[in-house]
Design an enzyme around this catalytic site. Sequence first.
Site, PDB file in Angstrom:
ATOM      1  N   ASP A 115      58.758  17.431  97.117  1.00  0.00           N
ATOM      2  CA  ASP A 115      59.881  18.031  97.851  1.00  0.00           C
ATOM      3  C   ASP A 115      59.433  18.272  99.283  1.00  0.00           C
ATOM      4  OD1 ASP A 115      61.692  18.148  95.705  1.00  0.00           O
ATOM      5  OD2 ASP A 115      60.847  20.039  95.003  1.00  0.00           O
ATOM      6  N   ASP A 133      67.171  14.755  95.133  1.00  0.00           N
ATOM      7  CA  ASP A 133      67.915  15.965  94.774  1.00  0.00           C
ATOM      8  C   ASP A 133      69.253  16.018  95.514  1.00  0.00           C
ATOM      9  OD1 ASP A 133      65.694  16.755  93.263  1.00  0.00           O
ATOM     10  OD2 ASP A 133      64.872  17.950  94.904  1.00  0.00           O
TER      11      ASP A 133
END
Length: 159
Positions: A115, A133
Amino acid sequence: MRKWLIIAVLVIVFDQITKLLIQSHLQFGEMITLIPGCFSLTLTYNLGAAFSFLANAGGWQRHFFTVLALAVSGFIIYTLRRHHQQTRFALALSLILGGALGNVIDRVAYGHVIDFILVYWKNWYYPAFNVADSAICIGAALLVIDSLARPQHTREKTL
């Protein structure tokens, strides 16, 4: 059907390229502020699912979320074959498919999901996320919009 799979592949490619760029330019935890007070890039690892759900579960979650994402991807491909002519619905499924597989690649290759997008305001921080995401969230929003915009008699026939 082909165009929907191409969209999913483009999501995967963009997701993986951005993750490789971030990994090559940042150390774990390092942050580059792009818009002071609200938007930065930072390299973090997520061992769990959304919002680090089950991140500290001891390792079994990696395999669980990988198998779950592959099963969901299979169902999405099956559903796309049946409903490829429904533009908004198929686009939503394509984005979710690409996002799910983008994160599966990370889990298989690294044991965690990479991330790097960090959105915040003063002392409030949204959990770091990535392109995969984002595609999943946009796809989910499109599914909601599609279900609300679709006439009732066709909603029942979608799945």
